[in-house]
Enzyme design. Structure first.
Site, PDB file in Angstrom:
ATOM      1  N   CYS A 332      54.163   2.501 -30.275  1.00 31.17           N
ATOM      2  CA  CYS A 332      52.992   2.683 -30.879  1.00 31.17           C
ATOM      3  C   CYS A 332      52.336   1.045 -30.796  1.00 31.17           C
ATOM      4  O   CYS A 332      51.255   1.062 -30.315  1.00 31.17           O
ATOM      5  CB  CYS A 332      52.662   3.054 -32.465  1.00 31.17           C
ATOM      6  SG  CYS A 332      54.063   3.029 -33.257  1.00 31.17           S
ATOM      7  N   ARG A 361      67.088   1.669 -30.953  1.00 31.23           N
ATOM      8  CA  ARG A 361      67.278   1.756 -32.539  1.00 31.23           C
ATOM      9  C   ARG A 361      68.783   1.481 -32.805  1.00 31.23           C
ATOM     10  O   ARG A 361      69.639   2.222 -32.202  1.00 31.23           O
ATOM     11  CB  ARG A 361      66.962   2.996 -33.050  1.00 31.23           C
ATOM     12  CG  ARG A 361      65.443   3.149 -33.180  1.00 31.23           C
ATOM     13  CD  ARG A 361      65.176   4.397 -33.802  1.00 31.23           C
ATOM     14  NE  ARG A 361      63.497   4.776 -33.298  1.00 31.23           N
ATOM     15  CZ  ARG A 361      62.610   5.718 -33.615  1.00 31.23           C
ATOM     16  NH1 ARG A 361      63.293   6.414 -34.426  1.00 31.23           N
ATOM     17  NH2 ARG A 361      61.389   5.782 -33.296  1.00 31.23           N
ATOM     18  N   GLN A 379      61.349   8.505 -25.288  1.00 31.60           N
ATOM     19  CA  GLN A 379      60.579   9.450 -26.109  1.00 31.60           C
ATOM     20  C   GLN A 379      59.500   9.724 -25.180  1.00 31.60           C
ATOM     21  O   GLN A 379      59.066   9.350 -24.429  1.00 31.60           O
ATOM     22  CB  GLN A 379      59.989   8.693 -27.183  1.00 31.60           C
ATOM     23  CG  GLN A 379      60.841   8.455 -28.215  1.00 31.60           C
ATOM     24  CD  GLN A 379      59.966   8.170 -29.758  1.00 31.60           C
ATOM     25  OE1 GLN A 379      59.426   9.086 -30.140  1.00 31.60           O
ATOM     26  NE2 GLN A 379      60.252   6.853 -29.868  1.00 31.60           N
ATOM     27  N   ASP A 381      56.177  10.406 -25.725  1.00 32.57           N
ATOM     28  CA  ASP A 381      55.456   9.593 -26.740  1.00 32.57           C
ATOM     29  C   ASP A 381      53.865   9.650 -26.314  1.00 32.57           C
ATOM     30  O   ASP A 381      53.449   9.680 -25.219  1.00 32.57           O
ATOM     31  CB  ASP A 381      55.792   8.508 -27.168  1.00 32.57           C
ATOM     32  CG  ASP A 381      55.471   7.863 -28.319  1.00 32.57           C
ATOM     33  OD1 ASP A 381      54.906   8.768 -29.195  1.00 32.57           O
ATOM     34  OD2 ASP A 381      55.474   6.712 -28.845  1.00 32.57           O
ATOM     35  N   HIS A 383      49.682   8.506 -27.918  1.00 31.11           N
ATOM     36  CA  HIS A 383      48.716   8.101 -29.262  1.00 31.11           C
ATOM     37  C   HIS A 383      47.398   8.726 -28.868  1.00 31.11           C
ATOM     38  O   HIS A 383      46.838   8.046 -27.649  1.00 31.11           O
ATOM     39  CB  HIS A 383      48.991   6.631 -29.209  1.00 31.11           C
ATOM     40  CG  HIS A 383      50.401   6.254 -29.891  1.00 31.11           C
ATOM     41  ND1 HIS A 383      51.284   5.747 -28.937  1.00 31.11           N
ATOM     42  CD2 HIS A 383      50.880   6.163 -31.045  1.00 31.11           C
ATOM     43  CE1 HIS A 383      52.493   5.766 -29.722  1.00 31.11           C
ATOM     44  NE2 HIS A 383      52.185   6.002 -30.942  1.00 31.11           N
ATOM     45  N   LYS A 467      52.808  12.936 -41.746  1.00 26.28           N
ATOM     46  CA  LYS A 467      53.404  13.521 -40.309  1.00 26.28           C
ATOM     47  C   LYS A 467      53.506  15.075 -40.444  1.00 26.28           C
ATOM     48  O   LYS A 467      53.834  15.468 -41.697  1.00 26.28           O
ATOM     49  CB  LYS A 467      54.172  12.850 -39.669  1.00 26.28           C
ATOM     50  CG  LYS A 467      55.601  12.822 -40.406  1.00 26.28           C
ATOM     51  CD  LYS A 467      56.585  11.931 -39.732  1.00 26.28           C
ATOM     52  CE  LYS A 467      58.019  11.857 -40.295  1.00 26.28           C
ATOM     53  NZ  LYS A 467      59.091  11.486 -39.546  1.00 26.28           N
ATOM     54  N   HIS A 513      49.577  10.089 -33.635  1.00 19.81           N
ATOM     55  CA  HIS A 513      50.766   9.667 -32.953  1.00 19.81           C
ATOM     56  C   HIS A 513      51.328  11.017 -32.740  1.00 19.81           C
ATOM     57  O   HIS A 513      51.582  11.995 -33.694  1.00 19.81           O
ATOM     58  CB  HIS A 513      51.912   9.176 -33.814  1.00 19.81           C
ATOM     59  CG  HIS A 513      51.358   7.702 -34.478  1.00 19.81           C
ATOM     60  ND1 HIS A 513      52.073   6.475 -33.891  1.00 19.81           N
ATOM     61  CD2 HIS A 513      50.434   7.287 -35.178  1.00 19.81           C
ATOM     62  CE1 HIS A 513      51.549   5.504 -34.711  1.00 19.81           C
ATOM     63  NE2 HIS A 513      50.352   5.971 -35.382  1.00 19.81           N
TER      64      HIS A 513
END
Length: 639
Positions: A332, A361, A379, A381, A383, A467, A513
């Site tokens: 993000c 991570r 991911q 992912d 946005h 979320k 997100h």
């Protein structure tokens, strides 16, 4: 006399001090024999508990779901007693019931392995035959500490008890600190199986001693135990770690690093196809795909708030040229900077940025689970930068996309979880109360408009906003978050994002997100377990295996089939080894290849293909063109 209300709402009178088991026997001797515990005024209690007040009594049989935890907790004590006999000098940690069984943590004078479990089970069965009564009483803290003076773990547990009195359970020579409740005697817990031996930090803290944890399970009947063991065996066959190795999807090597998966050729095919699948869907919905670096300046994560709230889960910073860089844990911040790089009008919104991004991570070593939980992953992912009046429509569109994807893959067992901030523990979140209330209420309103069933979970929000998570239960029993949608007012503030509204004023956008496949690695793990490795035809690394019956007479036509399929992007291989036909067919089945194409005299003569589908015995003969069209349709439709 006490007034006791029974399950059927009838009221009986009993003498004060009468034991619950005595009440049960007075009602029905056969019922009393079937009881494990009782529920009195909403709390599970021992059958030997004396009644001292009016209340509602419900007798709980062994086959009642409420009894499962009690049976397993009692079996943990049974195992501990056996360990005490077999391994003198053992110190005892905790032995709770868990979702499908129990465990107990021990400090044992000698190391044990899974090979020792039958010996422990044998001793447990001896104790079952002894049918020792399980007795409960209370001791003062001082007396309890004197009783357990030689066991530092029990002393620590006693110190942690808030009450002045400590609950004690005793069976034969074995005594334990425990709140209970338990069954009445050891003879009532005979349907058990010890499953595995593992290591565990005392009280879950890596700074403490490593104890030996023994897992087991106990059931009310032999049939229930046998069924559960069948389920466990099926899970072993479904475990993505086993399937990934058998199907040559991925591998790990400590020389590369723990939790760092390497994707083999078969696995890369699956990843690429999944990436193409989701990116095509996103493109059709107006997403713009980007690529951003896997590194980021520490200042980027200080701006986003990750450094303050997520630093412990990130890899340590690297000092380079007077700057500090980190491997990014999520994408993000990069996308915020990308949106900020040029001016936007309200007419431009929504802006949907998407990426298949590599993230890192620092998961604890004990949490690493194949490719389900790793230290390096990708991911799916995105946005979405939108106006406040666009939140509902964008949120609905993302939810619809999730449902469309799940329909494509045949996923049916999932639940929506609205993950909210814990108002009692706000230090882990940033932003103000007003924005949190606003965003949480907006999500609730959208979910109501959609008519989506959901449950709420306090403390599961991201540190910057609430979320909606899609929770699935994997085929081997893991609770997994596959997809997520998050509403965020915070990061636009921190990055000072703006667009020009219809009044020519600079205003903040809202960010949604979202991850549909989520972690690609976790999605593949889930898919392997859900399908037992039998992937949809369009996703299978090898879609067809061509097997000539006799290389001398059939190889040329087999090569013609292979070339025809490859030209249409069908993933095909040839097995022209000098082996028996049945052996080659069985091996292709074991590799879970969707179609085995047997090429013999008739196929060469007629220009046909005879195939056997995975998991089926019958053979089907079709023209080359018909088979080719079928396979092309599989790939194009992605069903």
């Amino acid at each position: 006399m006490l007034k006791i209300t029974l399950k059927d709402e009838s009221v009986i009178e009993v003498e004060e001090g009468k034991l619950i088991i005595e009440v049960a026997k007075s009602l029905s001797s056969s019922l009393a024999k079937k009881c494990a515990v009782a529920e009195f005024n909403g709390k599970l209690v021992d059958l030997k508990m004396p009644l001292t007040e009016d209340g509602k009594l419900d007798l709980v049989t062994f086959e009642d779901e409420r009894a499962f935890e009690v049976i397993n907790h009692s079996c943990a004590h049974l195992m501990a007693q056996a360990m005490n006999r077999l391994y003198p000098g053992t110190k005892f940690g905790v032995g709770p019931a868990i979702e499908e069984g129990f465990y107990y943590d021990f400090a044992i004078p000698e190391a044990i392995t899974n090979e020792d479990l039958p010996k422990i089970e044998k001793e447990m069965q001896k104790i079952v035959k002894e049918n020792l009564p399980i007795v409960h009483y209370m001791l003062s803290k001082a007396d309890a500490k004197a009783k357990f003076a030689s066991d530092k773990y029990k002393l620590e547990l006693i110190d942690a008890i808030d009450d002045d009195m400590v609950g004690i359970y005793e069976q034969g020579e074995y005594t334990d600190v425990c709140r209970g409740p338990h069954v009445m005697s050891t003879g009532l817990i005979k349907n058990f199986k010890l499953l595995s031996v593992a290591g565990a930090y005392w009280r879950g803290d890596s700074k403490n001693d490593v104890l030996t944890r023994v897992y087991g399970t106990c059931w009310p009947t032999p049939e229930a135990l046998a069924h559960h063991l069948e389920v466990l065996e099926d899970r072993k066959q479904r475990d993505h770690r086993k399937l990934g190795k058998d199907m040559q999807i991925f591998m790990f090597d400590d020389l590369v690093g723990r939790g760092l998966p390497m994707w083999l050729p078969n696995g890369f095919i699956v990843r690429r196809l999944l990436s193409d699948y989701i990116m095509d869907k996103e493109y059709d919905l107006g997403y713009q795909h980007v690529m951003t670096p896997s590194l980021g300046n520490v200042e980027l994560y200080k701006t986003s708030g990750h450094w303050a709230h997520y630093k412990d889960d990130m890899f340590p910073a690297m000092e380079l040229d007077d700057e500090a860089y980190v491997l990014r844990p999520m994408n993000c911040p990069h996308h915020m900077v990308m949106f900020r790089s040029k001016p936007h009008s309200y007419r431009d919104l929504p802006v949907r940025i998407a990426e298949i991004a590599n993230d890192f991570r620092f998961e604890a070593s004990g949490a690493l689970t194949g490719i389900e939980r790793t230290r390096a992953f990708s991911q799916n992912d995105s946005h979405i930068f939108c106006r406040p009046d666009q939140i509902a429509q964008e949120f609905k569109a993302v939810t619809k996309l999730i449902l469309d994807v799940y329909k494509d893959f045949g996923f049916e067992k999932y639940r929506f979880r609205l993950s909210l901030r814990d108002k009692e523990n706000t230090e882990k979140y940033f932003g103000n109360d007003e924005l949190w209330e606003k965003s949480e209420n907006e999500l609730r309103n959208v979910l109501k408009e959609l008519g989506v069933d959901y449950y709420e979970a306090l403390g599961e929000a991201a540190f910057y906003g609430p979320k909606l998570d899609v929770q699935v239960r994997s085929a081997i029993g893991h609770d997994v978050t596959l997809s997520t949608i998050q509403l965020d007012y915070q990061l636009p503030e921190r990055f000072e994002l703006t667009y020009i509204d219809q009044n020519n004023q600079k205003v903040r956008p809202v960010v949604i997100h979202r991850a549909i496949l989520g972690s690609m690695d976790r999605f593949i793990a889930f898919l392997l377990e859900e399908t037992k490795g039998v992937l949809p035809v369009w996703l299978a690394p090898v879609q067809a295996m061509v097997i000539p019956v006799n290389n001398q007479f059939h190889l040329d036509y087999a090569n013609e089939i292979v070339e025809m399929l490859r030209k249409k992007k069908i993933r095909v291989k040839m097995d022209d080894r000098d082996e028996k036909l049945g052996y080659k067919i069985r091996e292709a089945q074991m590799k879970k290849i969707p179609y085995q194409l047997v090429i013999g005299d008739n196929e060469v003569k007629d220009g046909t293909i005879t195939y056997r589908q995975y998991g089926k015995k019958e053979q089907v003969t079709v023209s080359k063109e018909e088979f080719l069209n079928m396979m092309v349709a599989f790939n194009e439709e992605r069903k």
